[in-house]
Design a protein around this motif. Structure first.
Motif, PDB file in Angstrom:
ATOM      1  N   GLN A   1       0.858  -1.187   0.000  1.00  0.00           N
ATOM      2  CA  GLN A   1       0.000   0.000   0.000  1.00  0.00           C
ATOM      3  C   GLN A   1       0.890   1.231   0.000  1.00  0.00           C
ATOM      4  O   GLN A   1       2.067   1.156   0.341  1.00  0.00           O
ATOM      5  CB  GLN A   1      -0.847   0.057   1.284  1.00  0.00           C
TER       6      GLN A   1
ATOM      7  N   PHE B   1     -14.355   4.610   7.152  1.00  0.00           N
ATOM      8  CA  PHE B   1     -13.151   4.123   7.841  1.00  0.00           C
ATOM      9  C   PHE B   1     -13.176   4.806   9.199  1.00  0.00           C
ATOM     10  O   PHE B   1     -13.390   6.025   9.264  1.00  0.00           O
ATOM     11  CB  PHE B   1     -11.879   4.519   7.087  1.00  0.00           C
TER      12      PHE B   1
ATOM     13  N   GLY C   1     -10.054  10.271   3.423  1.00  0.00           N
ATOM     14  CA  GLY C   1     -10.976  11.043   4.249  1.00  0.00           C
ATOM     15  C   GLY C   1     -10.231  12.094   5.046  1.00  0.00           C
ATOM     16  O   GLY C   1      -9.010  12.215   4.963  1.00  0.00           O
TER      17      GLY C   1
HETATM   18  N1  PHE Z   1      -6.121   2.020   5.568  1.00  0.00           N
HETATM   19  C1  PHE Z   1      -7.300   1.892   4.753  1.00  0.00           C
HETATM   20  C2  PHE Z   1      -7.351   0.487   4.144  1.00  0.00           C
HETATM   21  O1  PHE Z   1      -6.385  -0.206   4.191  1.00  0.00           O
HETATM   22  C3  PHE Z   1      -7.300   2.918   3.648  1.00  0.00           C
HETATM   23  C4  PHE Z   1      -7.394   4.317   4.140  1.00  0.00           C
HETATM   24  C5  PHE Z   1      -6.269   5.059   4.453  1.00  0.00           C
HETATM   25  C6  PHE Z   1      -8.647   4.943   4.286  1.00  0.00           C
HETATM   26  C7  PHE Z   1      -6.376   6.373   4.896  1.00  0.00           C
HETATM   27  C8  PHE Z   1      -8.760   6.233   4.712  1.00  0.00           C
HETATM   28  C9  PHE Z   1      -7.612   6.938   5.022  1.00  0.00           C
HETATM   29  O2  PHE Z   1      -8.378   0.086   3.613  1.00  0.00           O
END
Ligand code: PHE
Length: 347
Positions: free
Chosen positions: A218, A258, A294
């Protein structure tokens, strides 16, 4: 014809033929013909004893001189032909008109290349690149991101727990399920204004299939400053999508949830295969989701002593393997980690 004239004739003939020899085989034939046991010169030498004594000396001398001369000429010719041969061989080996052979060289893995490309786009917008630990505490992966122990959001990220027990009998160590814990680690250690991206490996307890593997990548990004708004989030991510996928690719935001952002969104880009009209790849929607994002939840800021009245921030997290899959139409995520060079050499 006197014997001396014969010898003279032999000489002309032999030397003339020698000029026309072109290789080792022809030279050997020439040697047998003119210097061998059955050669005419040898016959002359053998018949010397039958000559009158007065002639023996002159004829013998002439015949022996010819023999020596022919032997020397043979040696010279051998040398000339040998040089020609190696010279022409060398020219053949070094045909400078042939294209050179390219030695095989390694290349970066497609995922590494995409990380580099994304990092360059974000650094050009003022973001810093940092990395963080893959073995993480529950606190950073969940708790500090507003996902307490019994929160249902934990179920969406099947966690690989590390077999480690603390004094209290808890097992708080895990393989990070996303790069978001680095939001908290950076905020603990640095003051806003912050603009950071975090590429890296993440782990989930998934059954392996064409779209799921237990380790993938990621890239997290976040910005914290005074007056950061949703417009900054959208502007930054539109700019990223346009630079990465091309100006003509449409992107859209929709609501998502989230626990560590409020409001939360997902960003999708127009499907590359059907250009928005709907196909199998995009599940007939014409859109493909590429990231979650977000505005950072005030509770997340408070926990690391950043005053949410003064500062605000946005955050996003994007899966990396999906991106080259969408770009190049790769339909099986396992190919990235199968070490098949026929696949990896395409990038
Ligand atoms: N960490 C979340 C995921 O793995 C993605 C995300 C990151 C959402 C930052 C909002 C802000 O799905």
């Amino acid at each position: 014809m006197s014997v001396l004239q014969q010898i003279e004739g032999l000489k002309k003939e032999a030397l003339g033929e020698l000029e026309n020899t072109g290789d080792a085989g022809q030279l050997e034939a020439w040697r047998v013909r003119h210097l061998g046991k059955k050669s005419r010169l040898n016959e002359v030498l053998r018949s010397l004893s039958s000559l009158p004594v007065e002639d023996r000396k002159t004829v013998g001398g002439a015949a022996n001189r010819l023999k020596a001369e022919l032997e020397e000429s043979l040696a010279n010719r051998e040398e000339v032909l040998g040089k020609q041969h190696t010279a022409s061989a060398r020219v053949e080996q070094l045909d400078i008109t042939l294209p050179g052979c390219r030695p095989p060289i390694g290349r970066l893995h497609p995922v590494t290349r995409v990380i580099g490309e994304m990092s360059r786009i974000f650094t050009s917008m003022g973001f810093q690149v940092v990395e963080g630990p893959e073995v993480e505490w529950d606190y950073y992966n969940f708790e500090a991101l507003n996902i307490p122990k019994e929160h249902p959001a934990r179920d969406t990220m099947a966690t690989l727990w590390v077999d480690y027990e603390n004094e209290k009998g808890e097992r708080p160590m895990l393989m990070r399920t996303h790069t978001s814990p680095m939001q908290v680690r950076v905020m603990e250690n640095a003051e806003p204004p912050l603009r950071v991206v975090v590429p890296g490996k993440v782990y989930r307890y998934e059954a392996i299939d064409a779209t799921h593997i237990p380790m993938f990548h990621q890239i997290e990004g976040f910005a914290i400053d005074t007056n950061i708004t949703m417009a900054d989030l959208k502007g930054t991510l539109y700019e990223f999508a346009h630079r990465f996928f091309g100006r003509d690719r449409k992107a859209r935001f929709r609501c998502d949830y989230f626990p560590f952002v409020e409001p939360g969104v997902e960003m999708s880009i127009e499907c590359a295969v059907c250009k928005g009209s709907g196909c199998r790849l995009c599940g007939n929607s014409g859109w493909i989701e590429i990231l979650g994002a977000g505005m950072i939840h005030p509770r997340v800021l408070e926990r690391v002593n950043i005053d949410p009245q003064k500062f605000s921030g946005f955050a996003f997290g994007m899966g990396i393997e999906r991106i080259p899959m969408l770009r190049y139409g790769i339909d099986d995520i396992r190919l990235f980690y199968g070490s098949d060079l026929r696949f990896l050499r395409q990038f």
